[in-house]
Scaffold this active site. Structure first.
Site, PDB file in Angstrom:
ATOM      1  N   ARG A   8       1.080  -1.408   0.211  1.00  0.00           N
ATOM      2  CA  ARG A   8       0.145  -0.004   0.113  1.00  0.00           C
ATOM      3  C   ARG A   8       0.872   1.457  -0.304  1.00  0.00           C
ATOM      4  O   ARG A   8       1.828   1.375   0.674  1.00  0.00           O
ATOM      5  CB  ARG A   8      -0.912   0.141   1.171  1.00  0.00           C
ATOM      6  CG  ARG A   8      -1.914   1.297   1.379  1.00  0.00           C
ATOM      7  CD  ARG A   8      -2.535   1.499   2.788  1.00  0.00           C
ATOM      8  NE  ARG A   8      -1.428   1.617   3.828  1.00  0.00           N
ATOM      9  CZ  ARG A   8      -1.014   3.015   3.809  1.00  0.00           C
ATOM     10  NH1 ARG A   8      -1.402   3.807   2.908  1.00  0.00           N
ATOM     11  NH2 ARG A   8      -0.267   3.118   4.983  1.00  0.00           N
ATOM     12  N   ALA A   9       0.428   2.229  -0.782  1.00  0.00           N
ATOM     13  CA  ALA A   9       1.001   3.606  -0.600  1.00  0.00           C
ATOM     14  C   ALA A   9      -0.179   4.520  -0.673  1.00  0.00           C
ATOM     15  O   ALA A   9      -1.056   4.193  -1.104  1.00  0.00           O
ATOM     16  CB  ALA A   9       1.893   3.879  -1.903  1.00  0.00           C
ATOM     17  N   SER A  10       0.293   5.673   0.157  1.00  0.00           N
ATOM     18  CA  SER A  10      -1.011   6.540   0.356  1.00  0.00           C
ATOM     19  C   SER A  10      -1.629   7.509  -0.927  1.00  0.00           C
ATOM     20  O   SER A  10      -2.893   7.644  -0.930  1.00  0.00           O
ATOM     21  CB  SER A  10      -0.491   7.439   1.494  1.00  0.00           C
ATOM     22  OG  SER A  10      -0.126   6.996   2.619  1.00  0.00           O
ATOM     23  N   THR A  11      -0.676   7.690  -1.719  1.00  0.00           N
ATOM     24  CA  THR A  11      -1.341   8.666  -2.887  1.00  0.00           C
ATOM     25  C   THR A  11      -0.767   8.020  -4.260  1.00  0.00           C
ATOM     26  O   THR A  11       0.002   6.914  -4.270  1.00  0.00           O
ATOM     27  CB  THR A  11      -0.459   9.826  -2.954  1.00  0.00           C
ATOM     28  OG1 THR A  11       0.931   9.842  -3.084  1.00  0.00           O
ATOM     29  CG2 THR A  11      -0.749  10.480  -1.459  1.00  0.00           C
ATOM     30  N   GLN A  14       2.822   7.817  -5.496  1.00  0.00           N
ATOM     31  CA  GLN A  14       3.786   7.070  -4.868  1.00  0.00           C
ATOM     32  C   GLN A  14       3.659   5.526  -5.191  1.00  0.00           C
ATOM     33  O   GLN A  14       2.828   5.189  -5.859  1.00  0.00           O
ATOM     34  CB  GLN A  14       3.505   6.917  -3.209  1.00  0.00           C
ATOM     35  CG  GLN A  14       3.623   8.321  -2.536  1.00  0.00           C
ATOM     36  CD  GLN A  14       3.171   8.295  -1.006  1.00  0.00           C
ATOM     37  OE1 GLN A  14       1.952   7.672  -0.777  1.00  0.00           O
ATOM     38  NE2 GLN A  14       3.976   8.773  -0.002  1.00  0.00           N
TER      39      GLN A  14
END
Length: 208
Positions: A8-11, A14
């Site tokens: 997972r990455a936030s944006t 990324q």
């Protein structure tokens, strides 16, 4: 036992796949192989995440949810973290995080240690997992607080220009909407807030 990697990455800007190699190498070093990966770009502060939900739904008792760090799984508020843990526990999924060494025992043979030792390790692992989840949430809140302070300072100086528009994100939203996707489906697929999709849709209608 299936090992399911969660990335997972936030944006959208990324790289959510950044830790894929590290998870694969870790599994191999412990005599296993990652069966499949679930990848998404969404905030860890959100409880409802499409790929995480799919991972949980796909899993069976004894499967492993493999993550690089606990903050990849959760930056949730306490109540939401409890809800997520309950769902994972109900499915009999074991959480293994590269940064939580006590969790690595889930990849060893069940007869490698006696019941007392396994019980102690499980209890300690649960405590440390909760602690790291709290730390991840605090880090999230601290960063949000610093961001808000910076914005307020910039506004006071008259130099605040607001968040820079993500043209790439808006283009992906437009393509999804033009392709017939619903507002909610577009938000899920693109990985953004429903309000952002609604704003882009409004702009599209105004441009017609």
């Amino acid at each position: 036992m299936f090992i399911r990697g969660y990335l997972r990455a936030s944006t959208q800007g990324q790289d959510a796949n950044r830790a894929r190699a590290a998870l694969s190498e870790f599994a191999i070093a412990h005599g296993h192989k990652v069966a499949t990966f679930y990848v998404e770009n969404v905030s860890g502060a959100k409880l409802e995440r499409e790929e995480l939900n799919r991972l949980i739904d796909d899993s069976h008792e004894g499967d492993v949810l493999l993550i690089e760090q606990v903050d990849r799984l959760s930056r949730l508020q306490a109540d939401d973290w409890d809800d997520l843990k309950a769902r994972i526990k109900d499915k009999g999924i074991n959480i293994v995080s590269l940064d939580l060494h006590t969790s690595h025992t889930a990849l060893t043979k069940s007869d490698a240690t006696d019941d007392f030792t396994k019980g102690m390790i499980k209890a300690i692992n649960g405590m440390l997992l909760d602690m790291l989840a709290v730390v991840a949430r605090k880090d999230y809140e601290d960063r949000r607080s610093r961001q808000a302070q910076g914005i307020n300072t910039a506004k006071a100086k008259g130099v605040y220009k607001g968040r820079k528009r993500d043209e790439g994100l808006h283009e992906r939203i437009r393509m999804a909407l033009e392709g017939g996707q619903s507002l909610r489906k577009t938000a899920t697929v693109v990985g953004c807030a429903l309000s952002t999709v609604q704003r882009v849709q409004k702009e599209m209608k105004a441009a017609v």
